[in-house]
Design a protein around this motif. Sequence first.
Motif, PDB file in Angstrom:
ATOM      1  N   TYR A   7       0.917  -1.558  -0.424  1.00 62.52           N
ATOM      2  CA  TYR A   7       0.209   0.281   0.117  1.00 62.52           C
ATOM      3  C   TYR A   7       0.879   1.212   0.095  1.00 62.52           C
ATOM      4  N   ILE A   8       1.875   1.508   0.543  1.00 61.04           N
ATOM      5  CA  ILE A   8       2.947   2.583   0.685  1.00 61.04           C
ATOM      6  C   ILE A   8       3.608   2.322  -0.449  1.00 61.04           C
ATOM      7  N   LEU A   9       4.082   1.360  -1.123  1.00 59.21           N
ATOM      8  CA  LEU A   9       4.664   1.884  -2.452  1.00 59.21           C
ATOM      9  C   LEU A   9       3.519   1.889  -3.664  1.00 59.21           C
ATOM     10  N   LYS A  10       2.208   1.227  -3.107  1.00 58.04           N
ATOM     11  CA  LYS A  10       1.426   2.346  -4.929  1.00 58.04           C
ATOM     12  C   LYS A  10       0.732   3.149  -3.967  1.00 58.04           C
ATOM     13  N   THR A  11       1.281   3.642  -3.190  1.00 59.98           N
ATOM     14  CA  THR A  11       0.736   5.546  -3.062  1.00 59.98           C
ATOM     15  C   THR A  11       2.036   6.569  -3.182  1.00 59.98           C
ATOM     16  N   SER A  12       3.352   5.709  -3.337  1.00 59.76           N
ATOM     17  CA  SER A  12       4.634   6.528  -2.970  1.00 59.76           C
ATOM     18  C   SER A  12       4.458   7.379  -4.532  1.00 59.76           C
ATOM     19  N   GLY A  13       3.942   5.529  -5.576  1.00 59.32           N
ATOM     20  CA  GLY A  13       3.867   5.744  -6.627  1.00 59.32           C
ATOM     21  C   GLY A  13       2.895   7.301  -7.641  1.00 59.32           C
ATOM     22  N   LEU A  14       2.099   6.936  -6.675  1.00 61.43           N
ATOM     23  CA  LEU A  14       0.395   8.044  -7.127  1.00 61.43           C
ATOM     24  C   LEU A  14       1.269   9.225  -7.272  1.00 61.43           C
ATOM     25  N   ILE A  15       1.464   9.128  -5.865  1.00 64.37           N
ATOM     26  CA  ILE A  15       2.523  11.174  -5.150  1.00 64.37           C
ATOM     27  C   ILE A  15       3.310  11.057  -6.813  1.00 64.37           C
ATOM     28  N   THR A  16       4.046  10.363  -7.227  1.00 67.21           N
ATOM     29  CA  THR A  16       5.167  10.401  -7.984  1.00 67.21           C
ATOM     30  C   THR A  16       4.517  11.269  -9.602  1.00 67.21           C
ATOM     31  N   LEU A  17       3.889   9.553  -8.801  1.00 65.69           N
ATOM     32  CA  LEU A  17       2.524  10.266 -10.802  1.00 65.69           C
ATOM     33  C   LEU A  17       2.382  11.875 -11.003  1.00 65.69           C
ATOM     34  N   PHE A  18       1.618  11.766  -9.927  1.00 62.71           N
ATOM     35  CA  PHE A  18       0.626  13.409 -10.345  1.00 62.71           C
ATOM     36  C   PHE A  18       1.890  14.435  -9.884  1.00 62.71           C
ATOM     37  N   TYR A  19       2.833  14.542  -9.436  1.00 60.10           N
ATOM     38  CA  TYR A  19       4.501  15.413  -9.371  1.00 60.10           C
ATOM     39  C   TYR A  19       4.870  15.799 -10.714  1.00 60.10           C
ATOM     40  N   LEU A  20       4.867  14.645 -11.687  1.00 54.58           N
ATOM     41  CA  LEU A  20       5.774  14.670 -12.584  1.00 54.58           C
ATOM     42  C   LEU A  20       4.816  15.413 -13.710  1.00 54.58           C
ATOM     43  N   ALA A  21       3.431  14.725 -13.569  1.00 56.26           N
ATOM     44  CA  ALA A  21       2.210  15.893 -14.479  1.00 56.26           C
ATOM     45  C   ALA A  21       2.410  17.336 -13.788  1.00 56.26           C
ATOM     46  N   TYR A  22       2.458  17.907 -12.837  1.00 55.46           N
ATOM     47  CA  TYR A  22       2.528  18.948 -12.396  1.00 55.46           C
ATOM     48  C   TYR A  22       4.175  19.575 -13.117  1.00 55.46           C
ATOM     49  N   TYR A  23       4.913  18.871 -12.779  1.00 55.02           N
ATOM     50  CA  TYR A  23       6.571  19.459 -13.359  1.00 55.02           C
ATOM     51  C   TYR A  23       6.133  19.387 -14.420  1.00 55.02           C
ATOM     52  N   SER A  41      -5.379  17.505  -4.638  1.00 48.43           N
ATOM     53  CA  SER A  41      -6.398  15.875  -5.268  1.00 48.43           C
ATOM     54  C   SER A  41      -5.330  14.477  -4.911  1.00 48.43           C
ATOM     55  N   GLY A  42      -4.649  15.136  -6.090  1.00 48.02           N
ATOM     56  CA  GLY A  42      -3.134  13.960  -5.951  1.00 48.02           C
ATOM     57  C   GLY A  42      -3.178  13.391  -4.901  1.00 48.02           C
ATOM     58  N   LEU A  43      -2.696  14.580  -3.526  1.00 47.48           N
ATOM     59  CA  LEU A  43      -2.654  14.204  -2.133  1.00 47.48           C
ATOM     60  C   LEU A  43      -3.619  12.755  -1.784  1.00 47.48           C
ATOM     61  N   ILE A  44      -5.251  13.325  -2.151  1.00 48.52           N
ATOM     62  CA  ILE A  44      -5.995  12.779  -1.949  1.00 48.52           C
ATOM     63  C   ILE A  44      -6.415  11.649  -2.287  1.00 48.52           C
ATOM     64  N   THR A  45      -5.885  11.460  -3.968  1.00 45.11           N
ATOM     65  CA  THR A  45      -6.231  10.591  -4.486  1.00 45.11           C
ATOM     66  C   THR A  45      -5.095   9.743  -4.839  1.00 45.11           C
ATOM     67  N   SER A  46      -3.848   9.859  -3.900  1.00 40.77           N
ATOM     68  CA  SER A  46      -2.829   8.299  -3.613  1.00 40.77           C
ATOM     69  C   SER A  46      -2.776   7.984  -2.187  1.00 40.77           C
TER      70      SER A  46
END
Length: 557
Positions: A7-23, A41-46
Amino acid sequence: MEAIFIYILKTSGLITLFYLAYYFLLRKETFFNSNRWFLLSGLITSILLPFVVYTKIVWVAPTRTNFTSPINTTIKTIPVEESWFDTHLNLCLIILYVSIITLLLLKFAFDFYSLKRVIKGKTVQNQADFKFVDVSENIAPFSFFNYIVYNSSLYNTSELENILEHEKIHSEQNHTTDVLMARIFCIAFWFNPIVWLYKKAIMQNLEFIADAEALKKIADKKAYQYTLLKITTHENCVAITNHFYQSLIKKRIVMLNKNQSKKKNYWKYALVLPLLGAFVFLFQVKVIAQEKKQKEVNGVKEDIIVNTKSDPKDVFMYKIKKNTTDKELDEIVQKLKTNHEIIIAFSDVKRNSANELTGIRVDVRRKNGKAQIMQTSGNEAIKPFGVIVIKNQDGTETVNLQTGEKIHQPVTMGEGPDDAESYTSNENSPTPPSPPSFPDGPMPVANVDMSKMPKPPVHPKDVSDEKAMKKFNKEMAEFHKKMETFEPDMSAYEKEVEAVMAKREAIYEKEMAKYEIVMQKFNQDMEKFDQDMKKHETDIKKHEKEMKAFEKENKSK
């Protein structure tokens, strides 16, 4: 414990996805308020999306070997003991994770204490929904919820007005919640460097929002920028607050003078949706196996559907992992023979230098004389798998070889005479295309040397000292003249940046046009897939209805 780590790994991956999209897509747009909600919403979704599960039903014959995710029923596991290294490694990782979180929580508590110490004992002036606190410490102005803290003796009337307008925006829009939320995520996911960059992006964007909103109420834009530069002399700030200066003065000045982004660029926010869909289809698939059994009625055999979630009486699992020893393999062979009258043989066993299994062949011979075979070989250690024995309600037993590999693409292996192997793959859902990345590369070098930028004079502590104030005003006038020499260079730099970004946007729009065509094809495939799934469900309901009518007819006879 393994489920928590996943679960922690999946959440970290989603946070990374949203950050790269923003960057790569949104960082340089002036949609500051939209960017704020995108980041939140990226934090909540992750946090929530790893709980969303897509269920896929796979129909299997009772005599087939099914490679799917573990069967969802009560499983009596006969475990193979874990090695000393694995046990202690997991324990060390848990201790390390909890220890660092504890230290970060203590730092978080200390920051709250520092904030309370700054405000404690000071006179609070209530005005509308704000609480103004004028302090004597040499500290950068900041806001915390509806508290706005500043040192009025360090600024003239115009500068103080600019600062208060900025901090009011932070307070009105409740930016402190964003800061605290980002800080909590940094504590929980301290090991992921992207989370810390995510927090920095949130705080920078909040400053852009406050600057843009404050300028709507401030007539002199140039004076506001000079105020930003003057605040750079204050290095002290409270960590958990929205403070006026956050070491991004150059970026804030560039954003203040940047042209408003075109509204058509709002489509960039939608690009994250297919990526989230891909995450669900790739990592959030729950496979439910349902068996087809045969029932003889009046001499005619008919298929009936039995859900393996409720039909088995007991399920026994014998696990084989990369560190399973030869002795443990022999024990599994003996237990299957003694407890279930199943003959199993492990051959072609290969190990690497770390004594980990890299290859193995599994031959299972059942009481009906038929065989099941699985063989894997490679340079890497094998993935865990197991021999599943299902004891059915009627007393019969079903044997499966089961692994967690590629659970989104279930693979079945046919069962036949000895040494017979048959493989078929079932790839039901279309794979979404990957969106193009925004062109990256070196940016123009600014002609402005920030190291040579003149430093603003220090405001006298005693405002009643006329001589000191006269000297300060003279130095400020000279400072303003020197700052005016930087304006042409800043304007030229902005034009160079806009020219480079215009070229990259043109390239990106062409790639997006191609991507949209591919996405249309994907959407058509998805519609067909949905129609096939609906037809499949209709067929199942029809079959169930026919079976009920058939049973009712037999009872009446």
